[in-house]
Design a protein around this motif. Structure first.
Motif, short mmCIF file in Angstrom:
data_model
loop_
_atom_site.label_atom_id
_atom_site.label_comp_id
_atom_site.label_asym_id
_atom_site.label_seq_id
_atom_site.Cartn_x
_atom_site.Cartn_y
_atom_site.Cartn_z
N ASN A 170 -23.49 -0.86 6.96
CA ASN A 170 -22.63 0.41 6.76
C ASN A 170 -23.11 0.89 5.29
OD1 ASN A 170 -20.43 1.93 6.03
ND2 ASN A 170 -19.09 0.23 6.14
N GLN A 171 -23.41 0.20 4.53
CA GLN A 171 -24.19 1.02 3.32
C GLN A 171 -25.45 1.71 3.58
OE1 GLN A 171 -23.15 0.99 0.11
NE2 GLN A 171 -24.76 2.07 -0.51
N GLN A 172 -26.47 1.30 4.40
CA GLN A 172 -27.50 1.98 4.66
C GLN A 172 -27.12 3.40 5.50
OE1 GLN A 172 -29.74 -0.73 7.28
NE2 GLN A 172 -30.71 -1.72 5.56
N LEU A 173 -26.02 3.23 6.50
CA LEU A 173 -25.73 4.37 7.00
C LEU A 173 -25.08 5.50 5.96
CD1 LEU A 173 -24.18 2.73 10.32
CD2 LEU A 173 -26.02 4.23 10.30
N LEU B 181 -26.33 9.23 5.34
CA LEU B 181 -25.68 10.48 5.70
C LEU B 181 -25.60 11.30 4.26
CD1 LEU B 181 -22.21 9.27 7.35
CD2 LEU B 181 -23.89 11.05 8.06
N GLN B 182 -25.79 10.58 3.20
CA GLN B 182 -25.77 11.27 1.76
C GLN B 182 -27.09 11.88 1.75
OE1 GLN B 182 -25.26 8.73 -1.65
NE2 GLN B 182 -24.66 10.61 -2.95
N THR B 183 -28.02 11.25 2.07
CA THR B 183 -29.46 11.81 2.08
C THR B 183 -29.51 13.08 2.58
OG1 THR B 183 -30.62 9.64 1.60
CG2 THR B 183 -32.16 11.45 2.46
N ARG B 184 -28.91 13.08 4.06
CA ARG B 184 -29.15 14.24 4.85
C ARG B 184 -28.37 15.29 4.28
NH1 ARG B 184 -28.89 13.22 11.20
NH2 ARG B 184 -30.55 12.12 10.37
N CYS B 185 -27.23 15.24 3.52
CA CYS B 185 -26.53 16.41 3.13
C CYS B 185 -27.42 16.82 1.99
CB CYS B 185 -25.18 15.82 2.48
SG CYS B 185 -24.11 15.28 3.77
#
Length: 115
Positions: A42-45, A49-53
């Motif tokens: 969950n933390q990795q996902l 997502l934050q990195t992708r943003c």
């Protein structure tokens, strides 16, 4: 004409490659370990997502600055990442930080600077 070779008796006693079992999964079925694994995933996902943003925001700024398409903007970030041996997410974050430091707050939609 050559007759097909018959299997030897010694070959029949060995398991065939297709009968080998796959390695056991690394996840355990223990409840505590499973919960810990799910928490980590969950933390990795969330980080992904934050990195992708961040990368998408940096692409957007590049697209506006260079008047280019999304692929060209992404290629610029990737090239810079590879040339500097810095992770793409870190390049994107540094680029955004630099951009935000040079743009007045009012043009970013933030509160106007006191006069």
């Amino acid at each position: 004409m050559v007759a097909p070779l018959a299997p030897r008796a010694s070959d029949l006693s060995r398991p065939s490659r297709t009968s080998w079992s796959a390695p056991a999964p690394r996840h355990t079925t223990d409840g505590v370990d499973a919960a810990a694994a799910l928490t980590e995933e969950n933390q990795q996902l969330r980080e992904a997502l934050q990195t992708r943003c961040v990368i998408e925001q940096a692409k957007g700024v590049l697209m506006a600055q260079r008047r280019c398409g999304p692929q060209e903007a992404f290629d610029v970030l990737v090239t810079l990442s590879q040339d500097t041996n810095v992770k793409l997410r870190d390049v994107a974050r540094a680029f955004l930080d630099e951009f935000l430091a040079t743009v007045p707050a009012q043009s970013r939609g933030g509160p106007a600077a006191p006069a």
